[in-house]
Design an enzyme around this catalytic site. Structure first.
Site, short mmCIF file in Angstrom:
data_model
loop_
_atom_site.label_atom_id
_atom_site.label_comp_id
_atom_site.label_asym_id
_atom_site.label_seq_id
_atom_site.Cartn_x
_atom_site.Cartn_y
_atom_site.Cartn_z
N ASP A 1 3.08 3.46 -4.82
CA ASP A 1 3.05 3.37 -3.35
C ASP A 1 2.50 2.04 -2.87
O ASP A 1 1.60 1.99 -2.02
CB ASP A 1 2.20 4.50 -2.76
CG ASP A 1 2.68 5.88 -3.19
OD1 ASP A 1 3.87 6.02 -3.46
OD2 ASP A 1 1.84 6.80 -3.27
N GLU B 1 10.03 9.61 4.82
CA GLU B 1 8.58 9.43 4.84
C GLU B 1 8.22 7.98 4.59
O GLU B 1 9.08 7.10 4.51
CB GLU B 1 7.93 10.33 3.77
CG GLU B 1 8.44 10.08 2.37
CD GLU B 1 8.04 11.16 1.38
OE1 GLU B 1 7.54 12.21 1.80
OE2 GLU B 1 8.24 10.94 0.17
#
Length: 581
Positions: free
Chosen positions: A16, A185
């Protein structure tokens, strides 16, 4: 010879990625899930060499973390800088949810969390427009599909970063790039030219993961999807692509106006396993007809790219001339000393690659300092004094909690507890081929055990441990696996952990050297009195703790542990040294 960017630029379980540039300095933050300290922050001046400069979340600024499934905790941070202040916005599933921490120096100290009680959903992100106004965006069930049922989408609101509150109600700006696209997302927003560009992840973070792009001339308009979506994915390359699960991108503009994206991906091992979890990769981005084009010419993530010409200079080492911003802040948890590691390149599809940064995949620890290096992590925050470093050794107490306790459902409103900690100090596995060796002094007296553990998510673990079995002293290899119906963040989660003795041999001496030689999915387990006199206990199958059902959200952690296996125990295990190479 043209210098190269070698993927992954940050190998091992560093997923991430979020990036920002300040002058000639680049900063990057990653998820850490249930590890403590949390949210590692890195620095570079050439996008190729990265040095960790701190953890944003530590016990010193109120970080709470619990050991559970491995896939909970903190995930999907966004790192931004505005008017000389750095911001990380993130969600902590072991605490109160969404929060922001700030720092004047990205190497810390970072503030205590500012909890965002009015921010819904997950994957919240900050955006600062050209006029300095701040905005917050995130993911939630905000899209009305016309049937009255809310679906997942992206929302945006004006934000007051001085008082940490939203200014007005969130506005839905996007649903998904593909019709009924799964899991839209991790949104990031950019203002480039006449458009606002929205970059999101879609398809879930595993095989069908993808990067999607949308744009609007109006900040609060409904964004139009790029007709070329997905703008980056490897899902069309099949289940045996050596680089897989590509997605979750963040963009950065270089001083010369060129652009790059950092994003996560996984290296596939033996065509089926993802032991290393999701790692940080990079690719160039160009703008074509008003849209971002990722990895031009090939459209896929390559093992190498030419380094940006504007950043290439003699002697660039990722910290040269970086000043105070790259000076690590040493505290009772960590310091910035790392062993030097050589740059690696893949010698075959899916082979080892490396950034050339010091420290990744190479650890030599004599425990001659009271502080721990950045490479070390605990699983869950240590609230009690179950570890100490003294007399050039690490001591771990056999506390009641074990590494393989039953898994619990994961939810934002879970009751905060100090009970979920483990006496487990570990490093990320950063290379497909890895050898780990440690020296231990330990004599179990009851049901306690200690040794070397290989831990994946969802209670899939190997323990090479000293223990007592049927009244005799033994060395054994234990396999732990878990059966479960749905992931722990879905309603109705239930799980059962199973254990199995893979191999066992008598061992009476207090001192022992343990070694694990990982070659892909072949785990050769060795032991002996000294490192020069080792013999084989067994060869274990690494695929048993890396099945497809474990996924890739987290990567393999390897380290030393001690446990009372459900009972309080005053026994301690002493570790004289540890090596990972």
């Amino acid at each position: 010879m043209q210098k190269k960017l070698t993927n992954p630029i940050i190998p091992g379980f560093y997923p991430d990625p979020s990036i920002c540039r300040v002058g000639e300095d680049y900063y990057l933050a990653c998820s850490s899930f249930e590890l403590c300290p949390g949210v590692p922050v890195f620095h570079s001046r050439d996008l190729a060499h990265w040095e960790q400069i701190c953890y944003a979340m530590t016990p010193e600024n109120g970080f709470h973390m619990e050991r559970n499934s491995g896939v909970g905790g903190v995930m999907a941070p966004t790192l931004r800088c505005h008017d000389g202040l750095f911001y990380i916005i993130n969600a902590n599933f072991s605490d109160r949810g969404n929060y922001i921490v700030t720092a004047e120096n990205p190497a810390g100290p970072w503030s205590e969390p500012h909890w965002l009680d009015d921010v819904p959903g997950i994957d919240a992100s900050l955006f600062f427009d050209d006029d300095g106004q701040a905005y917050i965006l995130g993911t939630g069930d905000v899209w009305d599909n016309g049937t009255g049922v809310k679906e997942r989408g992206i929302w945006l609101a004006k934000y007051d970063v001085e008082h940490f509150r939203m200014l007005g109600e969130p506005v839905t700006i996007f649903n998904s790039a593909l019709r009924v696209g799964a899991s839209p997302e991790s949104p990031h927003l950019y203002h480039v030219g006449d458009y606002y560009y929205l970059i999101i992840a879609e398809g879930g973070t595993e095989h069908y993961h993808a990067v999607m792009a949308a744009r609007s001339r109006e900040l609060f308009g409904f964004y139009e999807g790029n007709p070329a979506n997905p703008v980056m994915t490897h899902r069309h390359m099949g289940f045996q692509s050596p680089i897989i699960n590509v997605g979750h991108a963040d963009l950065v503009e270089l001083p010369d106006g060129s652009w790059y994206a950092v994003l996560l991906a996984s290296r596939l091992i033996e065509g089926k396993c993802k032991n290393l979890g999701r790692e940080t990769f990079i690719c160039p981005v160009v703008w074509e007809r008003g849209w971002p084009l990722f990895s031009p010419e090939t459209g896929k993530i390559e093992w190498e790219y030419d380094a940006p010409l504007c950043l290439v200079r003699d002697g660039a080492d990722g910290l040269e001339g970086s000043g105070d911003a790259a000076t690590a802040v040493a505290g009772p948890w960590m310091d910035g000393n790392r062993e030097e590691g050589a740059a690696g390149t893949p010698d075959e599809p899916g082979g080892d690659a490396g950034s050339g940064q010091s420290g990744f995949g190479l650890v030599r620890e004599e425990f001659d300092s009271e502080t721990l290096d950045f490479c070390w992590s605990f699983w869950g925050r240590p609230y009690h004094d179950f570890y100490k470093i003294a007399d050039s050794a690490l001591y771990l107490k056999c506390i009641r909690q074990s590494l393989a306790e039953e898994l619990r459902p994961m939810t934002f409103d879970m009751e905060k507890s100090e009970a979920y900690e483990t006496a487990f100090l570990a490093c990320r596995q950063c290379s497909i081929h890895t050898t780990v060796t440690c020296q231990m002094k330990f004599l179990p007296t009851g049901q306690e055990s200690a040794g070397l553990a290989v831990v994946q998510a969802m209670n899939h673990q190997y323990h090479l441990e000293r223990a007592k079995s049927q009244g005799r002293q033994v060395l054994r290899l234990m396999l732990y696996t878990a059966d479960y119906n749905v992931p722990p963040y879905f309603p109705g989660f239930a799980s059962t952990t199973c254990e199995q003795v893979i191999a066992e041999t008598p061992w009476e001496a207090e001192e022992i050297v343990l070694r694990l030689e990982i070659r892909g999915e072949r785990f050769r387990v060795c032991f002996g009195e000294t490192r020069d006199e080792l013999r084989e206990l067994c060869v274990a199958d690494g695929e048993l703790i890396n099945p497809e059902k474990v996924g890739c959200m987290t990567g393999t952690m390897i380290g030393m542990y001690a446990t009372g296996n459900g009972e309080d125990c005053e026994n301690w295990a002493e570790f004289g040294w540890f090596e990972m190479e």
